[in-house]
Design a protein around this motif. Structure first.
Motif, PDB file in Angstrom:
ATOM      1  N   TRP A  26       0.292  -1.073   0.047  1.00  0.00           N
ATOM      2  CA  TRP A  26       0.124   0.513   0.024  1.00  0.00           C
ATOM      3  C   TRP A  26       0.851   0.694  -0.090  1.00  0.00           C
ATOM      4  O   TRP A  26       1.299   1.308  -0.669  1.00  0.00           O
ATOM      5  N   ALA A  27       0.241   1.910   0.564  1.00  0.00           N
ATOM      6  CA  ALA A  27       1.340   3.488   1.013  1.00  0.00           C
ATOM      7  C   ALA A  27       2.192   3.462   1.861  1.00  0.00           C
ATOM      8  O   ALA A  27       1.866   3.147   3.274  1.00  0.00           O
ATOM      9  N   GLY A  28       3.606   4.357   1.478  1.00  0.00           N
ATOM     10  CA  GLY A  28       4.433   4.424   3.137  1.00  0.00           C
ATOM     11  C   GLY A  28       5.049   5.831   2.336  1.00  0.00           C
ATOM     12  O   GLY A  28       4.826   5.721   1.360  1.00  0.00           O
ATOM     13  N   ARG A  29       6.191   5.972   3.008  1.00  0.00           N
ATOM     14  CA  ARG A  29       7.253   6.818   2.404  1.00  0.00           C
ATOM     15  C   ARG A  29       8.741   6.361   2.340  1.00  0.00           C
ATOM     16  O   ARG A  29       8.459   5.214   3.799  1.00  0.00           O
ATOM     17  N   LEU A  30       9.551   5.885   1.234  1.00  0.00           N
ATOM     18  CA  LEU A  30      10.867   5.224   1.278  1.00  0.00           C
ATOM     19  C   LEU A  30      11.967   5.813   2.283  1.00  0.00           C
ATOM     20  O   LEU A  30      11.057   7.478   2.919  1.00  0.00           O
ATOM     21  N   PRO A  31      13.471   5.881   2.539  1.00  0.00           N
ATOM     22  CA  PRO A  31      14.061   6.200   3.552  1.00  0.00           C
ATOM     23  C   PRO A  31      14.122   7.659   2.932  1.00  0.00           C
ATOM     24  O   PRO A  31      14.952   8.795   3.405  1.00  0.00           O
ATOM     25  N   ASP A  32      14.592   7.836   1.545  1.00  0.00           N
ATOM     26  CA  ASP A  32      15.204   8.965   0.831  1.00  0.00           C
ATOM     27  C   ASP A  32      13.880  10.572   1.283  1.00  0.00           C
ATOM     28  O   ASP A  32      13.602  11.308   0.752  1.00  0.00           O
ATOM     29  N   GLY A  33      12.589   9.849   1.558  1.00  0.00           N
ATOM     30  CA  GLY A  33      11.733  10.966   2.345  1.00  0.00           C
ATOM     31  C   GLY A  33      10.365  10.545   0.676  1.00  0.00           C
ATOM     32  O   GLY A  33       9.233  11.227   1.035  1.00  0.00           O
ATOM     33  N   ARG A  34      10.225   9.974  -0.083  1.00  0.00           N
ATOM     34  CA  ARG A  34       9.945   9.855  -1.432  1.00  0.00           C
ATOM     35  C   ARG A  34       8.066   9.202  -0.419  1.00  0.00           C
ATOM     36  O   ARG A  34       8.521   7.978   0.064  1.00  0.00           O
ATOM     37  N   THR A  35       7.292   9.713  -1.362  1.00  0.00           N
ATOM     38  CA  THR A  35       6.009   8.824  -0.887  1.00  0.00           C
ATOM     39  C   THR A  35       5.571   8.046  -1.646  1.00  0.00           C
ATOM     40  O   THR A  35       5.852   8.017  -3.194  1.00  0.00           O
ATOM     41  N   TYR A  36       5.178   6.442  -1.728  1.00  0.00           N
ATOM     42  CA  TYR A  36       4.647   5.919  -2.767  1.00  0.00           C
ATOM     43  C   TYR A  36       3.623   5.397  -2.506  1.00  0.00           C
ATOM     44  O   TYR A  36       2.623   5.111  -1.094  1.00  0.00           O
ATOM     45  N   ASN A  37       2.439   4.876  -3.193  1.00  0.00           N
ATOM     46  CA  ASN A  37       1.514   3.924  -3.035  1.00  0.00           C
ATOM     47  C   ASN A  37       0.751   2.786  -4.002  1.00  0.00           C
ATOM     48  O   ASN A  37       1.411   3.044  -5.371  1.00  0.00           O
ATOM     49  N   THR A  38       2.409   1.206  -3.871  1.00  0.00           N
ATOM     50  CA  THR A  38       1.996   0.764  -4.878  1.00  0.00           C
ATOM     51  C   THR A  38       0.741  -0.159  -4.540  1.00  0.00           C
ATOM     52  O   THR A  38       1.026  -1.159  -5.779  1.00  0.00           O
ATOM     53  N   CYS A  39      -0.578   0.395  -4.141  1.00  0.00           N
ATOM     54  CA  CYS A  39      -1.615  -0.349  -4.444  1.00  0.00           C
ATOM     55  C   CYS A  39      -2.825   0.841  -4.714  1.00  0.00           C
ATOM     56  O   CYS A  39      -3.763   0.889  -3.456  1.00  0.00           O
ATOM     57  N   PRO A  40      -2.775   1.176  -5.408  1.00  0.00           N
ATOM     58  CA  PRO A  40      -3.775   2.711  -5.937  1.00  0.00           C
ATOM     59  C   PRO A  40      -4.861   1.931  -5.647  1.00  0.00           C
ATOM     60  O   PRO A  40      -6.090   2.951  -5.653  1.00  0.00           O
ATOM     61  N   SER A  41      -5.460   0.375  -6.107  1.00  0.00           N
ATOM     62  CA  SER A  41      -6.950   0.451  -6.491  1.00  0.00           C
ATOM     63  C   SER A  41      -7.142  -0.621  -4.894  1.00  0.00           C
ATOM     64  O   SER A  41      -8.461  -1.174  -4.308  1.00  0.00           O
ATOM     65  N   ALA A  42      -6.542  -0.736  -3.958  1.00  0.00           N
ATOM     66  CA  ALA A  42      -6.968  -0.852  -2.885  1.00  0.00           C
ATOM     67  C   ALA A  42      -7.869  -0.091  -2.345  1.00  0.00           C
ATOM     68  O   ALA A  42      -8.134   1.143  -2.235  1.00  0.00           O
ATOM     69  N   GLY A  43      -8.673  -1.002  -1.335  1.00  0.00           N
ATOM     70  CA  GLY A  43      -9.754  -0.249  -0.417  1.00  0.00           C
ATOM     71  C   GLY A  43      -9.820  -0.898   0.921  1.00  0.00           C
ATOM     72  O   GLY A  43      -8.723  -0.685   1.918  1.00  0.00           O
ATOM     73  N   ILE A  44     -10.557  -1.609   0.630  1.00  0.00           N
ATOM     74  CA  ILE A  44     -11.249  -2.310   2.450  1.00  0.00           C
ATOM     75  C   ILE A  44     -10.298  -2.938   2.826  1.00  0.00           C
ATOM     76  O   ILE A  44      -9.707  -3.079   4.267  1.00  0.00           O
ATOM     77  N   CYS A  45      -9.728  -3.435   1.846  1.00  0.00           N
ATOM     78  CA  CYS A  45      -8.254  -4.608   2.217  1.00  0.00           C
ATOM     79  C   CYS A  45      -6.665  -4.026   3.266  1.00  0.00           C
ATOM     80  O   CYS A  45      -6.573  -4.231   3.195  1.00  0.00           O
ATOM     81  N   ARG A  46      -7.082  -2.615   2.945  1.00  0.00           N
ATOM     82  CA  ARG A  46      -5.681  -1.829   2.924  1.00  0.00           C
ATOM     83  C   ARG A  46      -5.852  -1.836   5.156  1.00  0.00           C
ATOM     84  O   ARG A  46      -4.968  -1.483   5.794  1.00  0.00           O
ATOM     85  N   HIS A  47      -7.424  -1.956   5.221  1.00  0.00           N
ATOM     86  CA  HIS A  47      -7.904  -1.994   6.823  1.00  0.00           C
ATOM     87  C   HIS A  47      -6.997  -3.613   7.402  1.00  0.00           C
ATOM     88  O   HIS A  47      -6.790  -3.200   8.622  1.00  0.00           O
ATOM     89  N   VAL A  48      -6.691  -4.568   6.849  1.00  0.00           N
ATOM     90  CA  VAL A  48      -6.581  -5.648   7.399  1.00  0.00           C
ATOM     91  C   VAL A  48      -5.542  -6.360   6.889  1.00  0.00           C
ATOM     92  O   VAL A  48      -5.868  -7.707   6.419  1.00  0.00           O
ATOM     93  N   CYS A  49      -5.046  -5.518   6.263  1.00  0.00           N
ATOM     94  CA  CYS A  49      -3.508  -5.692   5.140  1.00  0.00           C
ATOM     95  C   CYS A  49      -2.533  -7.213   5.910  1.00  0.00           C
ATOM     96  O   CYS A  49      -2.305  -6.711   6.789  1.00  0.00           O
TER      97      CYS A  49
END
Length: 259
Positions: free
Chosen positions: A35-58
């Motif tokens: 899903w979403a987070g931040r790399l050590p260099d400060g860049r943000t990412y979202n590897t699961c752009p179509s995630a829905g409720i699954c992100r709550h219980v991944c």
């Protein structure tokens, strides 16, 4: 100024891994951070752009996936893709040329998903170049696969669309190979679906309606309740359409608590 790309010396030397469970069935893994987070260099990412409720219980946001060494490996994988996609494609193709991958399977994304067209197209080129290896994936990127994969899929790529994402409404259980997460094995059986618990390859080699028993993570099971990912996502989608849910139900849908 944007952060400098990760230097090549920091890139992972091995891209594919294999745990004990996957080794038993001849499967290798490629993993990104979930899903979403931040790399050590400060860049943000979202590897699961179509995630829905699954992100709550991944499952990939829990347990060993949170260990610093594991997280660093997944971040390094993603940084390689983001910083040098052609170089990553070349490295992945070269690694898959090893004899141990002939006749084996690769699961693309133990966590993460096909987050862009360019990334998916790079994978398709890798897959076509290594036709002695089988590849499979779970994905919530329905529209992307409809456009880029379904018209002419490689013979050695299989996939299953998984419920719990923002594109659930585009799935057709009468036509598509689909996976849904159920509270437990008995719920899978009662629904008439087919569990992949015995062997993950059943998700793409077994019957078309794939049931996945939920991971036994207590606080995730509490959020899921008696629902499946499909029904939970449908509740949230209905609430967002203003389907007349009571205020308490809307709050529950947003927080991921059972109604």
């Amino acid at each position: 100024m944007p952060p400098a790309p990760c230097p090549s010396s920091d890139r992972p030397s091995r891209l594919l891994t294999q745990n004990r469970e996957m080794r038993a069935i001849g499967v290798w893994n490629w993993t990104l951070p979930a899903w979403a987070g931040r790399l050590p260099d400060g860049r943000t990412y979202n590897t699961c752009p179509s995630a829905g409720i699954c992100r709550h219980v991944c499952y990939a946001r829990n347990g060993t996936y949170r260990w610093p060494k594991v997280r660093a490996k997944h971040h390094a994988n993603l940084a390689f893709v983001l910083d040098d996609l052609p170089g990553w494609e070349q490295a992945m193709t070269a690694e898959l040329g090893g004899r141990r991958f002939h006749g084996a399977w690769v699961r693309i994304h133990d966590s993460g998903d096909f987050f862009s067209d360019a990334y998916l197209l790079a994978w398709l080129r890798v897959i076509c170049a290594r036709d002695a290896t089988g590849f499979y994936a779970y994905t919530k990127e329905v529209a992307r696969f409809r456009a880029l994969v379904e018209p002419d899929p490689p013979d050695n790529l299989l996939w299953v669309y998984s419920f719990g994402g923002t594109q659930d409404a585009a799935l057709d259980v009468a036509r598509d190979r689909v996976a849904d997460v159920f509270p437990d094995e008995q719920a899978v059986h009662d629904a008439g679906w087919n569990s992949q618990e015995a062997n993950d390859l059943l998700a793409v080699l077994g019957p078309r309606l794939v049931g996945i028993p939920a991971n036994r993570i207590p606080h995730y099971l509490k959020r899921l309740g008696t629902r499946t990912f499909r029904t939970w996502q449908a509740e949230v989608d209905a609430e967002r359409r203003g389907a007349g849910a009571a205020p308490s139900s809307r709050r529950a849908a947003r927080s991921g608590e059972p109604t």
